[in-house]
Design an enzyme around this catalytic site. Structure first.
Site, PDB file in Angstrom:
ATOM      1  N   LYS A 274       4.545  -4.655 -19.996  1.00 46.83           N
ATOM      2  CA  LYS A 274       3.410  -5.466 -20.469  1.00 46.83           C
ATOM      3  C   LYS A 274       3.507  -5.734 -21.964  1.00 46.83           C
ATOM      4  CE  LYS A 274       0.279  -5.200 -16.742  1.00 46.83           C
ATOM      5  NZ  LYS A 274      -1.032  -4.957 -16.188  1.00 46.83           N
TER       6      LYS A 274
ATOM      7  N   LYS B 152       9.156  -8.130  -9.162  1.00 51.80           N
ATOM      8  CA  LYS B 152       8.034  -7.728  -8.295  1.00 51.80           C
ATOM      9  C   LYS B 152       7.066  -8.896  -8.113  1.00 51.80           C
ATOM     10  CE  LYS B 152       4.551  -5.465  -9.964  1.00 51.80           C
ATOM     11  NZ  LYS B 152       3.594  -4.577 -10.599  1.00 51.80           N
TER      12      LYS B 152
ATOM     13  N   LYS C  51       0.328 -10.337  -9.436  1.00 52.83           N
ATOM     14  CA  LYS C  51      -0.802 -11.273  -9.505  1.00 52.83           C
ATOM     15  C   LYS C  51      -0.993 -11.884 -10.882  1.00 52.83           C
ATOM     16  CE  LYS C  51      -3.980  -7.357  -9.193  1.00 52.83           C
ATOM     17  NZ  LYS C  51      -3.440  -6.460 -10.188  1.00 52.83           N
TER      18      LYS C  51
HETATM   19  P1  TYM Z   1      -2.320  -3.182  -9.714  1.00 53.00           P
HETATM   20  O1  TYM Z   1      -3.672  -3.776  -9.885  1.00 53.00           O
HETATM   21  O2  TYM Z   1      -1.206  -3.785 -10.474  1.00 53.00           O
HETATM   22  O3  TYM Z   1      -1.887  -3.205  -8.197  1.00 53.00           O
HETATM   23  C1  TYM Z   1      -2.740  -2.716  -7.174  1.00 53.00           C
HETATM   24  C2  TYM Z   1      -1.971  -1.947  -6.112  1.00 53.00           C
HETATM   25  O4  TYM Z   1      -1.061  -2.799  -5.444  1.00 53.00           O
HETATM   26  C3  TYM Z   1       0.259  -2.287  -5.539  1.00 53.00           C
HETATM   27  N1  TYM Z   1       1.155  -3.430  -5.719  1.00 53.00           N
HETATM   28  C4  TYM Z   1       2.251  -3.637  -5.006  1.00 53.00           C
HETATM   29  N2  TYM Z   1       2.811  -2.952  -3.994  1.00 53.00           N
HETATM   30  C5  TYM Z   1       3.943  -3.441  -3.460  1.00 53.00           C
HETATM   31  N3  TYM Z   1       4.548  -4.572  -3.901  1.00 53.00           N
HETATM   32  C6  TYM Z   1       4.032  -5.288  -4.903  1.00 53.00           C
HETATM   33  N4  TYM Z   1       4.625  -6.398  -5.319  1.00 53.00           N
HETATM   34  C7  TYM Z   1       2.825  -4.833  -5.502  1.00 53.00           C
HETATM   35  N5  TYM Z   1       2.046  -5.307  -6.503  1.00 53.00           N
HETATM   36  C8  TYM Z   1       1.019  -4.430  -6.618  1.00 53.00           C
HETATM   37  C9  TYM Z   1       0.241  -1.391  -6.778  1.00 53.00           C
HETATM   38  O5  TYM Z   1       1.244  -0.422  -6.723  1.00 53.00           O
HETATM   39  C10 TYM Z   1      -1.139  -0.802  -6.684  1.00 53.00           C
HETATM   40  O6  TYM Z   1      -1.180   0.262  -5.776  1.00 53.00           O
HETATM   41  N6  TYM Z   1      -2.774   0.883 -12.582  1.00 53.00           N
HETATM   42  C11 TYM Z   1      -3.059   0.319 -11.275  1.00 53.00           C
HETATM   43  C12 TYM Z   1      -4.532   0.252 -10.954  1.00 53.00           C
HETATM   44  C13 TYM Z   1      -5.244   1.562 -11.073  1.00 53.00           C
HETATM   45  C14 TYM Z   1      -5.161   2.635 -10.145  1.00 53.00           C
HETATM   46  C15 TYM Z   1      -6.020   3.629 -10.682  1.00 53.00           C
HETATM   47  C16 TYM Z   1      -4.467   2.823  -8.953  1.00 53.00           C
HETATM   48  C17 TYM Z   1      -6.072   1.933 -12.066  1.00 53.00           C
HETATM   49  N7  TYM Z   1      -6.567   3.192 -11.834  1.00 53.00           N
HETATM   50  C18 TYM Z   1      -6.166   4.864 -10.005  1.00 53.00           C
HETATM   51  C19 TYM Z   1      -4.630   4.052  -8.293  1.00 53.00           C
HETATM   52  C20 TYM Z   1      -5.470   5.061  -8.835  1.00 53.00           C
HETATM   53  C21 TYM Z   1      -2.486  -1.097 -11.237  1.00 53.00           C
HETATM   54  O7  TYM Z   1      -2.236  -1.704 -12.256  1.00 53.00           O
HETATM   55  O8  TYM Z   1      -2.388  -1.620  -9.987  1.00 53.00           O
END
Ligand code: TYM
Length: 332
Positions: free
Chosen positions: A114, A196, A199
């Protein structure tokens, strides 16, 4: 006495929910929901580590509530809430900042990625982001954190922080485990399968959104990058595009890689891409339709997230009070 173990997970409302977040995370949330106490959060405080348009951020948070429900999470059995409604997240994050090392944060892949993408806004929040994520998880004494592969490093850091804290103050925090799916842990972009599916990337056609129309989904799959070969074979090293499509097809249909290879023997990539697109359309259709219905009833969605915040606060307050006491803050 409640014997059930606890799950916490969250998604940033920094963009529309994608097929990646569905297959990597939400699908498992739904599968695990019956056997655990579950907290599913819309982590809007995490999202502001990158600049957001306020109106979009607000709209996406509410839409995400509707999408969680539409994916199969019943708000009666799952605590669904918005992070900024439960101030204990910020309060515990500050405490954990003081138990997280500069060197540990510097090694985080998401921070490095990022920072590279937002070179003009490498703010302190982006750097300490994993301490807030640790606070999310540890506040609810979560045993399991279902996430995609890319978040594993953050959950491992959460364990290190919890261990450090517990070593000093006794058993305050439950040690959480990441739960990474066997298929779908890392869904790649359809146009650049070395990246990857994300979004927040401006990658039209590379990303499939949960609420996308069937014809747009089919068009994106039709244009998905494959290779100059003609064989449908699982080989993530040399056939990145095809292997990604196979992973998506497998996650959507439950078929094994071998079954998929056999299904497309002697057929071209055109047939294969159409089959994957159609499987995804059918998987997402009920989610989109239910979300559209739910979005007509804003009052209901507000009642869901208010009730969720109340239930989450109850658990979060208990942990925070314990932490404050342990570290020596006088009681109010
Ligand atoms: P975030 O918002 O980027 O993504 C949400 C969840 O979706 C999964 N994910 C994917 N899995 C497979 N392939 C992909 N292309 C893909 N893109 C996204 C991510 O691994 C995630 O599980 N830091 C976290 C959000 C967060 C969180 C937490 C998660 C904040 N606090 C506490 C678990 C527990 C994040 O940026 O996810």
């Amino acid at each position: 006495m409640d014997e059930k173990k606890t799950i916490f997970s969250g998604i940033q409302p920094s963009g529309e929910l994608t097929l990646g977040s569905y297959l990597g995370a939400i699908k498992n949330w739904v599968e695990l929901a019956d056997t655990y106490n579950t907290y599913y959060c819309i982590v809007d405080m995490h999202a502001i580590t990158v600049r957001q348009d306020p109106a979009q951020l607000r709209r996406r948070a509410v839409s995400q509530i509707a999408q969680y429900i539409a994916c199969g999470l019943d708000p009666k059995d799952n605590v669904i809430f918005i992070q900024s409604h439960v101030p204990e997240h910020a309060q515990l994050a500050w405490v954990l900042d003081c138990y997280t090392m500069f060197g540990e944060l510097s090694r985080m892949t998401q921070f490095k990625d990022k920072s590279a993408k937002n070179a003009d806004n490498i703010n302190a929040g982006l750097f300490t982001y994993p301490a807030l994520m640790a606070a999310d998880i540890l506040l609810y004494q979560a045993d399991l954190v279902p996430v995609g592969e890319d978040q594993k490093q953050h959950v491992e850091l959460t364990r290190d922080i919890a261990h450090r804290f517990n070593t000093i103050y006794g058993d305050v925090f439950t040690m959480p485990e990441p739960f990474i799916p066997k298929t779908g842990a890392r869904i790649m972009s359809l146009t650049t399968p070395e990246n990857k599916m994300s979004k927040s990337d401006k990658d039209p056609g590379g990303c499939i959104y949960l609420l996308e129309k069937p014809e747009d989904i089919l068009r994106s799959f039709k244009r998905a990058v494959t290779d100059s070969d003609t064989v449908v074979r699982f080989d993530p090293e040399n056939k990145k595009g095809v292997s990604n499509l196979m992973t998506i097809y497998s996650a959507a249909t439950g078929k094994t890689m071998e079954e998929i290879e056999n299904e497309f023997v002697g057929k071209g990539y055109g047939d294969f891409k159409l089959a994957v697109g159609e499987a995804v359309v059918e998987q997402l259709r009920p989610i989109r339709e239910k979300t559209e219905d739910l979005l007509k009833n804003k009052d209901y969605l507000v009642s869901v997230y208010r009730d969720g915040a109340e239930r989450a606060s109850h658990a979060a307050y208990k942990t925070l009070r314990k932490v404050y006491k342990k570290i020596g803050f006088p009681e109010k």
